[in-house]
Structure formats: structure tokens, C-alpha cells
Design a protein around this motif. Sequence first.
Motif, PDB file in Angstrom:
ATOM      1  N   VAL A 155       0.832  -1.205   0.000  1.00  0.00           N
ATOM      2  CA  VAL A 155       0.000   0.000   0.000  1.00  0.00           C
ATOM      3  C   VAL A 155       0.867   1.255   0.000  1.00  0.00           C
ATOM      4  CG1 VAL A 155      -1.664   1.321   1.356  1.00  0.00           C
ATOM      5  CG2 VAL A 155      -1.979  -1.135   1.055  1.00  0.00           C
ATOM      6  N   ARG A 156       1.906   1.264   0.817  1.00  0.00           N
ATOM      7  CA  ARG A 156       2.784   2.438   0.858  1.00  0.00           C
ATOM      8  C   ARG A 156       3.488   2.642  -0.476  1.00  0.00           C
ATOM      9  NH1 ARG A 156       5.062   0.727   6.799  1.00  0.00           N
ATOM     10  NH2 ARG A 156       3.329   1.621   8.022  1.00  0.00           N
ATOM     11  N   ALA A 179      -6.875   5.049   3.118  1.00  0.00           N
ATOM     12  CA  ALA A 179      -7.856   4.359   3.968  1.00  0.00           C
ATOM     13  C   ALA A 179      -7.419   2.915   4.225  1.00  0.00           C
ATOM     14  CB  ALA A 179      -9.231   4.395   3.310  1.00  0.00           C
ATOM     15  N   ASP A 180      -6.914   2.270   3.172  1.00  0.00           N
ATOM     16  CA  ASP A 180      -6.399   0.910   3.348  1.00  0.00           C
ATOM     17  C   ASP A 180      -5.224   0.889   4.318  1.00  0.00           C
ATOM     18  OD1 ASP A 180      -8.285   0.008   1.570  1.00  0.00           O
ATOM     19  OD2 ASP A 180      -6.926  -0.008  -0.158  1.00  0.00           O
ATOM     20  N   GLN A 181      -4.374   1.894   4.221  1.00  0.00           N
ATOM     21  CA  GLN A 181      -3.221   1.960   5.115  1.00  0.00           C
ATOM     22  C   GLN A 181      -3.660   2.111   6.568  1.00  0.00           C
ATOM     23  OE1 GLN A 181      -0.617   5.273   4.404  1.00  0.00           O
ATOM     24  NE2 GLN A 181       1.081   4.373   5.540  1.00  0.00           N
ATOM     25  N   ARG A 182      -4.638   2.981   6.807  1.00  0.00           N
ATOM     26  CA  ARG A 182      -5.123   3.165   8.176  1.00  0.00           C
ATOM     27  C   ARG A 182      -5.771   1.883   8.704  1.00  0.00           C
ATOM     28  NH1 ARG A 182      -6.639   8.200   5.938  1.00  0.00           N
ATOM     29  NH2 ARG A 182      -8.754   7.421   5.573  1.00  0.00           N
ATOM     30  N   SER A 186      -4.417  -0.232  11.824  1.00  0.00           N
ATOM     31  CA  SER A 186      -5.279  -0.540  12.967  1.00  0.00           C
ATOM     32  C   SER A 186      -5.304  -2.042  13.243  1.00  0.00           C
ATOM     33  CB  SER A 186      -6.694  -0.035  12.692  1.00  0.00           C
ATOM     34  OG  SER A 186      -7.569  -0.414  13.736  1.00  0.00           O
ATOM     35  N   LEU A 187      -5.372  -2.830  12.175  1.00  0.00           N
ATOM     36  CA  LEU A 187      -5.357  -4.285  12.337  1.00  0.00           C
ATOM     37  C   LEU A 187      -4.041  -4.757  12.941  1.00  0.00           C
ATOM     38  CD1 LEU A 187      -6.704  -7.031  11.824  1.00  0.00           C
ATOM     39  CD2 LEU A 187      -5.745  -6.978   9.516  1.00  0.00           C
TER      40      LEU A 187
END
Length: 268
Positions: A155-156, A179-182, A186-187
Amino acid sequence: MIQQTQGKLTARDKKLANFFHWIPWIAFPLIALPFPIVFFFLFLTSAATDAAAVYLLLASVGLALGALVGGLVLFLLYIYRQHWLRHLRDRLAADGITAGEVVWFTPELSTAERQTLVETGTHSALLADAYRETLASRLTASRIIAKTDKELVKVRSGIIRARSVAGTGTGSLLIDLEADQRQLQSLKTEATARLAEARARLQTIEAAASRSLNHAETNAMLRRLSATQDQMPLVIEMDQLERKSLQEAERDLKERETLPETPDGPGS
């Protein structure tokens, strides 16, 4: 005790696991020995010296070539078995690892964890069940962290590429990637917390198992010491009796030596 659950583990998987476990012990003799045995039998039954020498040479060459081919087959079987087991572990861990599936993840356990698992299984079924449950949680959390790390790298990398592209069409893509990174971060944070909890619980169970084992060993040593101490008075008494008997024997011998000799009878 917790039995090995079926879950995603099929009967075919178990049969293949048994096959890969036993096939090396069967494949090598079947590959390496038939031709040397045949030529050696011909060598024993041959009447001509020249033919016997040829058969003996062929038996030796066949044994060497058979061992080489058998070793190569064993190596290929080992590589395929490791690949198959790795694929099986990935499939079992797809929706979480259960306590009954921990046995398939032994290569991912540390030496201390494997040792504690064996010790608890030998001495305490309840501790062994709790330890397997916690190991399953630890393995699941570790795999989630490893997977999220890989996804975060992707993602990065996508965010960097999207930002490097000029134009307005990348705005929505950047929003989705961020959003995917956040979400992944979080996961990972939650999995890290679960991993810390699992490790703390593992240490608690290991300490309880160690106390239990030490208590049992200490009791055994104390019983042995008590038995030894109970035997000590008897040993001392036997030694005293033996010395007393020796002293009495020495005293009797001295008394006999000091007695006057009996005078000779008449007519001497």
C-alpha cells in the motif's frame, strides 16, 4: 484433553501427511537395493571366476548408483513435503489457528515453546490444553502481523507511485490507499496487542508448569531423603553390632592365649 479438530483438515490431508512421513523409509531401500541384490545373488551362484568378478563389480556399481538416485529422490521428496506442509499451514491459518491444529505449526514454535508443550502434555493435561489454546492465539497474531506488514509495504508503495503521477485522476486512488493503510495499521495494532497478551499468558502457564514440575521433583527428592534417613539408624546399629562382635571375638582369642597349658597326664 482437546482433541485434534477436523475443521479445514481433511482425511486426505492426514493420509498425505502419513504418506510423506513413511515414504522416505520405503523409497530409499526400494530404489537403492534391488539391482545390487540381484547382481550379488548372481555372484554367489556363478561358477565361473570371471563372471563372478563381473557380477561383483556390477553389484558394487549398482549399489553406488542406487544410493545416489535414492538420495536424490529423498531430497526431492523432502523439498516437496516442506512445500506441501507450508501450503497446508497457510490454509489452516486462513480463518484462525485452533488448539487442535497447533501440532501442524510446530516449525513455527520456538525451542522453549516446544519443550514446554511436551512437558505440560506429560505432566498436566489441563495446562497442556491451556498452553495449546494460547499458542494458537500467539501463532494467529504473529501471522496477522506478518501479513499486514507485507500488505502495508504494498500500500505504501502504491501511495508513493500515485503521488508521483501528476494529474487529478489519482486523488480518489490516494484516498482509497490511505484508507487501506489506516485499516491495515489498525489491524496490526490490534494484532500486536493480542500477541502481547498471548505471550504474557504463555509465560504465566510456563511459570505454573515449572512450579508444578519443581514441586513434584522436590517431593520425590524429599521422599528419597526421608527413606535414606529412616535407613540410617538401622545401618548404624548394624555397624555397632558388627564392631561389638569383632571385639568379643578378639577378647575370646586373647583369653585363650593367656590360659595356662593343660599339664600332661600320668606316665608322661
